[in-house]
Design a protein around this motif. Structure first.
Motif, mmCIF file in Angstrom:
data_model
loop_
_atom_site.group_PDB
_atom_site.id
_atom_site.type_symbol
_atom_site.label_atom_id
_atom_site.label_comp_id
_atom_site.label_asym_id
_atom_site.label_seq_id
_atom_site.Cartn_x
_atom_site.Cartn_y
_atom_site.Cartn_z
ATOM 1 N N UNK A 1 34.882 9.576 82.001
ATOM 2 C CA UNK A 1 35.388 8.713 83.070
ATOM 3 C C UNK A 1 34.480 7.494 83.247
ATOM 4 N N UNK A 2 33.185 7.741 83.478
ATOM 5 C CA UNK A 2 32.256 6.640 83.705
ATOM 6 C C UNK A 2 31.998 5.850 82.422
ATOM 7 N N UNK A 3 32.019 6.529 81.285
ATOM 8 C CA UNK A 3 31.867 5.846 80.005
ATOM 9 C C UNK A 3 33.023 4.900 79.738
ATOM 10 N N UNK A 4 34.215 5.301 80.159
ATOM 11 C CA UNK A 4 35.376 4.418 80.022
ATOM 12 C C UNK A 4 35.199 3.173 80.886
ATOM 13 N N UNK A 5 34.664 3.349 82.067
ATOM 14 C CA UNK A 5 34.406 2.185 82.936
ATOM 15 C C UNK A 5 33.383 1.249 82.286
ATOM 16 N N UNK B 1 25.205 -0.666 84.385
ATOM 17 C CA UNK B 1 26.200 0.143 85.096
ATOM 18 C C UNK B 1 26.118 1.605 84.638
ATOM 19 N N UNK B 2 26.040 1.814 83.328
ATOM 20 C CA UNK B 2 26.012 3.167 82.764
ATOM 21 C C UNK B 2 24.767 3.933 83.188
ATOM 22 N N UNK C 1 32.440 4.125 68.271
ATOM 23 C CA UNK C 1 31.315 4.701 67.524
ATOM 24 C C UNK C 1 30.053 4.754 68.385
ATOM 25 N N UNK C 2 29.721 3.638 69.025
ATOM 26 C CA UNK C 2 28.475 3.606 69.802
ATOM 27 C C UNK C 2 28.559 4.455 71.070
ATOM 28 N N UNK C 3 29.742 4.606 71.653
ATOM 29 C CA UNK C 3 29.856 5.450 72.847
ATOM 30 C C UNK C 3 29.609 6.919 72.534
ATOM 31 N N UNK C 4 30.038 7.376 71.387
ATOM 32 C CA UNK C 4 29.758 8.759 70.982
ATOM 33 C C UNK C 4 28.247 8.943 70.811
ATOM 34 N N UNK C 5 27.607 8.008 70.139
ATOM 35 C CA UNK C 5 26.149 8.078 69.963
ATOM 36 C C UNK C 5 25.438 8.043 71.316
ATOM 37 N N UNK C 6 25.899 7.200 72.222
ATOM 38 C CA UNK C 6 25.294 7.110 73.555
ATOM 39 C C UNK C 6 25.400 8.425 74.318
ATOM 40 N N UNK C 7 26.532 9.104 74.201
ATOM 41 C CA UNK C 7 26.680 10.389 74.889
ATOM 42 C C UNK C 7 25.649 11.392 74.374
ATOM 43 N N UNK C 8 25.528 11.497 73.073
ATOM 44 C CA UNK C 8 24.571 12.460 72.521
ATOM 45 C C UNK C 8 23.141 12.133 72.922
ATOM 46 N N UNK D 1 34.978 -0.548 79.445
ATOM 47 C CA UNK D 1 35.837 -1.642 79.904
ATOM 48 C C UNK D 1 35.027 -2.853 80.360
ATOM 49 N N UNK D 2 33.884 -2.605 80.989
ATOM 50 C CA UNK D 2 33.001 -3.713 81.376
ATOM 51 C C UNK D 2 32.530 -4.444 80.125
ATOM 52 N N UNK D 3 32.023 -3.685 79.163
ATOM 53 C CA UNK D 3 31.515 -4.275 77.925
ATOM 54 C C UNK D 3 32.611 -5.058 77.200
ATOM 55 N N UNK D 4 33.756 -4.433 77.016
ATOM 56 C CA UNK D 4 34.860 -5.071 76.295
ATOM 57 C C UNK D 4 35.393 -6.296 77.041
ATOM 58 N N UNK D 5 35.513 -6.203 78.355
ATOM 59 C CA UNK D 5 36.028 -7.322 79.148
ATOM 60 C C UNK D 5 35.099 -8.529 79.094
#
Length: 136
Positions: free
Chosen positions: A17-21, A55-56, A118-125, A24-28
């Motif tokens: 949920x928060x990663x999606x936010x 934010x994250x 790709x980078x969001x998966x790495x960030x989670x781990x 979206x900030x990064x992409x926007x």
């Protein structure tokens, strides 16, 4: 049954949920700066990264992993660790964008979307197993 599943994967669900936010900030920010200004895509990426990463940090700390620093030193260590690993994935980000946009001539936004997955998966781990797990 569903409650047990939610409890078991609570941090992953909250991270999604928060990663999606943050995504979206990064992409926007990237899209606005890349499409509507003459700014270089790598600079637009760095600005989007900085805003999304800040934010994250706070959402991961407060709600996803719910860590409670007991001192300023602990908080700064947590923040240092978080930003260190995010810089690692920023380097991945820079390389992926360079290869996709500059070398392969891909669409900036499409390459950025692939890059973010790709980078969001790495960030989670990194967050789950190194940053917020080891800091007390």
């Amino acid at each position: 049954m569903i409650t047990k599943y939610i409890q078991k994967y609570q941090s992953l669900i909250e991270y999604a949920v928060w990663g999606t936010c943050a995504f979206l900030i990064n992409l926007s920010v990237f899209t606005v700066l890349d499409v509507w200004t003459p700014m270089n895509y790598q600079i637009a990426n760095a600005i989007g990264w900085l805003l999304a990463t800040t934010f994250a940090f706070f959402t991961n700390k407060l709600w996803v992993f719910a860590t409670h620093a007991t001192s300023l030193k602990s908080l700064l260590r947590e923040m240092w660790s978080f930003y260190f690993f995010r810089v690692v994935t920023l380097l991945m980000d820079i390389v992926i964008l360079f290869v996709g946009i500059s070398l392969l001539k891909g669409n900036d936004i499409v390459v950025k979307l692939i890059d973010q997955c790709i980078t969001n998966v790495a960030n989670y781990f990194f967050s789950r197993w190194y940053i917020f797990k080891t800091i007390k």
